[in-house]
Design a protein around this motif. Structure first.
Motif, PDB file in Angstrom:
ATOM      1  N   PRO A 108      -7.830  -8.368  -0.124  1.00 37.79           N
ATOM      2  CA  PRO A 108      -8.676  -8.485   1.060  1.00 37.79           C
ATOM      3  C   PRO A 108     -10.158  -8.651   0.758  1.00 37.79           C
ATOM      4  CG  PRO A 108      -8.065  -6.195   0.729  1.00 37.79           C
ATOM      5  CD  PRO A 108      -7.335  -6.990  -0.323  1.00 37.79           C
ATOM      6  N   ARG A 109     -10.589  -8.203  -0.430  1.00 42.51           N
ATOM      7  CA  ARG A 109     -12.045  -8.141  -0.680  1.00 42.51           C
ATOM      8  C   ARG A 109     -12.531  -9.448  -1.313  1.00 42.51           C
ATOM      9  NH1 ARG A 109     -14.156  -2.670  -3.008  1.00 42.51           N
ATOM     10  NH2 ARG A 109     -13.073  -3.247  -4.920  1.00 42.51           N
ATOM     11  N   LYS A 110     -13.360 -10.146  -0.541  1.00 47.99           N
ATOM     12  CA  LYS A 110     -13.784 -11.480  -0.985  1.00 47.99           C
ATOM     13  C   LYS A 110     -14.653 -11.440  -2.236  1.00 47.99           C
ATOM     14  CE  LYS A 110     -13.161 -14.117   3.201  1.00 47.99           C
ATOM     15  NZ  LYS A 110     -13.735 -14.846   4.324  1.00 47.99           N
ATOM     16  N   ILE A 124      -3.491  -4.259  -7.206  1.00 46.12           N
ATOM     17  CA  ILE A 124      -2.292  -3.414  -7.154  1.00 46.12           C
ATOM     18  C   ILE A 124      -2.462  -2.381  -6.054  1.00 46.12           C
ATOM     19  CG2 ILE A 124      -0.947  -1.671  -8.407  1.00 46.12           C
ATOM     20  CD1 ILE A 124      -0.507  -4.569  -9.312  1.00 46.12           C
ATOM     21  N   TYR A 125      -1.531  -2.357  -5.130  1.00 41.97           N
ATOM     22  CA  TYR A 125      -1.508  -1.340  -4.068  1.00 41.97           C
ATOM     23  C   TYR A 125      -0.226  -0.523  -4.223  1.00 41.97           C
ATOM     24  CZ  TYR A 125      -5.379  -3.334  -1.293  1.00 41.97           C
ATOM     25  OH  TYR A 125      -6.609  -3.764  -0.840  1.00 41.97           O
ATOM     26  N   PHE A 126      -0.383   0.735  -4.533  1.00 41.87           N
ATOM     27  CA  PHE A 126       0.769   1.615  -4.728  1.00 41.87           C
ATOM     28  C   PHE A 126       1.828   0.966  -5.625  1.00 41.87           C
ATOM     29  CE2 PHE A 126      -1.110   3.482  -0.868  1.00 41.87           C
ATOM     30  CZ  PHE A 126      -1.371   4.737  -1.390  1.00 41.87           C
ATOM     31  N   ALA A 127       1.352   0.586  -6.807  1.00 43.30           N
ATOM     32  CA  ALA A 127       2.218   0.101  -7.891  1.00 43.30           C
ATOM     33  C   ALA A 127       2.867  -1.250  -7.630  1.00 43.30           C
ATOM     34  CB  ALA A 127       3.290   1.140  -8.228  1.00 43.30           C
ATOM     35  N   LEU A 171      -3.883  -9.939 -11.727  1.00 43.92           N
ATOM     36  CA  LEU A 171      -3.827  -8.633 -11.077  1.00 43.92           C
ATOM     37  C   LEU A 171      -4.992  -7.777 -11.517  1.00 43.92           C
ATOM     38  CD1 LEU A 171      -0.083  -7.806 -11.841  1.00 43.92           C
ATOM     39  CD2 LEU A 171      -0.982  -8.508  -9.618  1.00 43.92           C
ATOM     40  N   THR A 172      -5.450  -6.913 -10.618  1.00 43.72           N
ATOM     41  CA  THR A 172      -6.354  -5.850 -11.047  1.00 43.72           C
ATOM     42  C   THR A 172      -5.845  -4.537 -10.482  1.00 43.72           C
ATOM     43  OG1 THR A 172      -7.861  -6.049  -9.165  1.00 43.72           O
ATOM     44  CG2 THR A 172      -8.389  -7.346 -11.127  1.00 43.72           C
ATOM     45  N   ALA A 173      -6.075  -3.469 -11.230  1.00 44.84           N
ATOM     46  CA  ALA A 173      -5.652  -2.137 -10.806  1.00 44.84           C
ATOM     47  C   ALA A 173      -6.652  -1.126 -11.338  1.00 44.84           C
ATOM     48  CB  ALA A 173      -4.263  -1.819 -11.348  1.00 44.84           C
ATOM     49  N   GLY A 226      -9.989  -2.648 -12.565  1.00 41.44           N
ATOM     50  CA  GLY A 226     -11.064  -2.813 -11.597  1.00 41.44           C
ATOM     51  C   GLY A 226     -11.162  -1.610 -10.691  1.00 41.44           C
ATOM     52  N   SER A 227     -12.347  -1.070 -10.617  1.00 44.03           N
ATOM     53  CA  SER A 227     -12.558   0.082  -9.737  1.00 44.03           C
ATOM     54  C   SER A 227     -12.758  -0.387  -8.302  1.00 44.03           C
ATOM     55  CB  SER A 227     -13.796   0.855 -10.199  1.00 44.03           C
ATOM     56  OG  SER A 227     -14.144   1.817  -9.233  1.00 44.03           O
ATOM     57  N   LEU A 228     -12.404   0.472  -7.365  1.00 44.44           N
ATOM     58  CA  LEU A 228     -12.686   0.181  -5.957  1.00 44.44           C
ATOM     59  C   LEU A 228     -14.150   0.413  -5.647  1.00 44.44           C
ATOM     60  CD1 LEU A 228      -9.780   1.706  -3.820  1.00 44.44           C
ATOM     61  CD2 LEU A 228     -10.405  -0.689  -4.057  1.00 44.44           C
TER      62      LEU A 228
HETATM   63  C1  LIG Z   1      -4.273   0.875  -0.672  1.00 41.24           C
HETATM   64  C2  LIG Z   1      -4.628   0.896  -2.142  1.00 41.24           C
HETATM   65  C3  LIG Z   1      -3.659   1.261  -3.062  1.00 41.24           C
HETATM   66  C4  LIG Z   1      -3.951   1.255  -4.428  1.00 41.24           C
HETATM   67  N1  LIG Z   1      -2.959   1.584  -5.321  1.00 41.24           N
HETATM   68  C5  LIG Z   1      -3.219   1.542  -6.652  1.00 41.24           C
HETATM   69  C6  LIG Z   1      -2.188   1.851  -7.599  1.00 41.24           C
HETATM   70  O1  LIG Z   1      -1.054   2.150  -7.240  1.00 41.24           O
HETATM   71  N2  LIG Z   1      -2.490   1.799  -8.927  1.00 41.24           N
HETATM   72  C7  LIG Z   1      -3.752   1.474  -9.364  1.00 41.24           C
HETATM   73  O2  LIG Z   1      -3.955   1.465 -10.572  1.00 41.24           O
HETATM   74  N3  LIG Z   1      -4.753   1.159  -8.492  1.00 41.24           N
HETATM   75  C8  LIG Z   1      -4.504   1.173  -7.146  1.00 41.24           C
HETATM   76  N4  LIG Z   1      -5.510   0.840  -6.252  1.00 41.24           N
HETATM   77  C9  LIG Z   1      -6.824   0.382  -6.776  1.00 41.24           C
HETATM   78  C10 LIG Z   1      -6.949  -1.147  -6.784  1.00 41.24           C
HETATM   79  O3  LIG Z   1      -5.759  -1.780  -7.214  1.00 41.24           O
HETATM   80  C11 LIG Z   1      -8.068  -1.620  -7.722  1.00 41.24           C
HETATM   81  O4  LIG Z   1      -9.263  -0.936  -7.505  1.00 41.24           O
HETATM   82  C12 LIG Z   1      -8.261  -3.124  -7.590  1.00 41.24           C
HETATM   83  O5  LIG Z   1      -9.045  -3.585  -8.678  1.00 41.24           O
HETATM   84  C13 LIG Z   1      -8.948  -3.530  -6.281  1.00 41.24           C
HETATM   85  O6  LIG Z   1      -9.042  -4.941  -6.235  1.00 41.24           O
HETATM   86  P1  LIG Z   1     -10.085  -5.701  -5.287  1.00 41.24           P
HETATM   87  O7  LIG Z   1     -11.466  -5.342  -5.761  1.00 41.24           O
HETATM   88  O8  LIG Z   1      -9.763  -7.153  -5.481  1.00 41.24           O
HETATM   89  O9  LIG Z   1      -9.819  -5.244  -3.906  1.00 41.24           O
HETATM   90  C14 LIG Z   1      -5.246   0.873  -4.881  1.00 41.24           C
HETATM   91  C15 LIG Z   1      -6.229   0.529  -3.922  1.00 41.24           C
HETATM   92  C16 LIG Z   1      -5.925   0.548  -2.563  1.00 41.24           C
HETATM   93  C17 LIG Z   1      -6.990   0.161  -1.551  1.00 41.24           C
END
Ligand SMILES: Cc1cc2nc3c(=O)[nH]c(=O)nc-3n(C[C@H](O)[C@H](O)[C@H](O)COP(=O)(O)O)c2cc1C
Length: 182
Positions: free
Chosen positions: A11-13, A86-89, A123-125, A158-160
């Motif tokens: 979602p994040r542009k 990655i959202y919830f794995a 992917l980023t997580a 990647g951090s949120l």
């Molecule tokens: C709803 C939600 C669920 C997430 N679940 C995980 C997860 O299961 N494992 C993980 O390592 N990171 C998880 N994250 C962190 C994101 O995957 C990570 O920060 C990612 O780089 C965000 O990408 P973006 O900047 O493109 O939005 C989650 C974030 C959100 C908002």
């Protein structure tokens, strides 16, 4: 010259996923490939109905929504890139919904037109070493079931928070390397 279709499920542009897409796209475009990205978050895409009407009544799918923009791009592309945080794995529901709808082409395209593609996954997580499932998913489902050549998986950190860009230069470089490998 290849046509490259990117399905962006983040979602994040200006987020981390977007940063990998940027690195990939700049590399691909530098090599004269044509990149078309769909930011799925802003599109209307309904779930697959499992109605078994794929390709009938003159439509890829009976539903009238924004998949009608993606189906022609998919047909014309030699490279398909899936990108998601990655959202919830797993990948986001947004991307999964669009992938489910590709079932319509998987059902109806002649085998030669389906399997002649290459593909990559970006992917980023926050904890990429903890959530390995999406990488396994991609290799098992897509490169095998679709019969595609696998250009690679980038699974970056990647951090949120903070700047909101992938703080993982190796993954950004890996995404660019895939762009150059087409
Ligand atoms: C709803 C939600 C669920 C997430 N679940 C995980 C997860 O299961 N494992 C993980 O390592 N990171 C998880 N994250 C962190 C994101 O995957 C990570 O920060 C990612 O780089 C965000 O990408 P973006 O900047 O493109 O939005 C989650 C974030 C959100 C908002």
């Amino acid at each position: 010259m290849a046509n490259v279709l990117i399905l962006n499920g983040g979602p994040r542009k200006n987020g981390n996923t977007a940063e990998l897409i940027r690195a990939f796209s700049e590399a691909a475009q530098a090599d004269s490939h044509v990149v078309q990205e769909f930011h799925l978050q802003g599109m209307t895409i309904h779930g697959c109905l499992s109605c078994h009407q794929c390709g009938k009544a003159g439509k890829d799918c009976v539903q009238t929504d924004d998949m009608e923009k993606i189906y022609p791009a998919f047909r014309e592309s030699q490279v398909i890139v899936f990108a998601s945080p990655i959202y919830f794995a797993s990948i986001t529901g947004t991307l999964k919904t669009a992938i489910d709808r590709l079932f319509a082409l998987w059902q109806t395209l002649p085998q030669a037109e389906l399997t002649n593609k290459k593909s990559a996954l970006l992917l980023t997580a926050n904890q990429p070493t903890w959530c390995q499932t999406p990488v396994t998913w991609y290799h098992e489902l897509f490169t095998q079931a679709m019969g595609w050549e696998d250009l690679g998986v980038v699974y970056g950190h990647g951090s949120l928070y903070g700047a909101g860009k992938a703080d993982d230069p190796a993954s950004v470089a890996a995404a660019a390397a895939i762009g150059h490998s087409i």
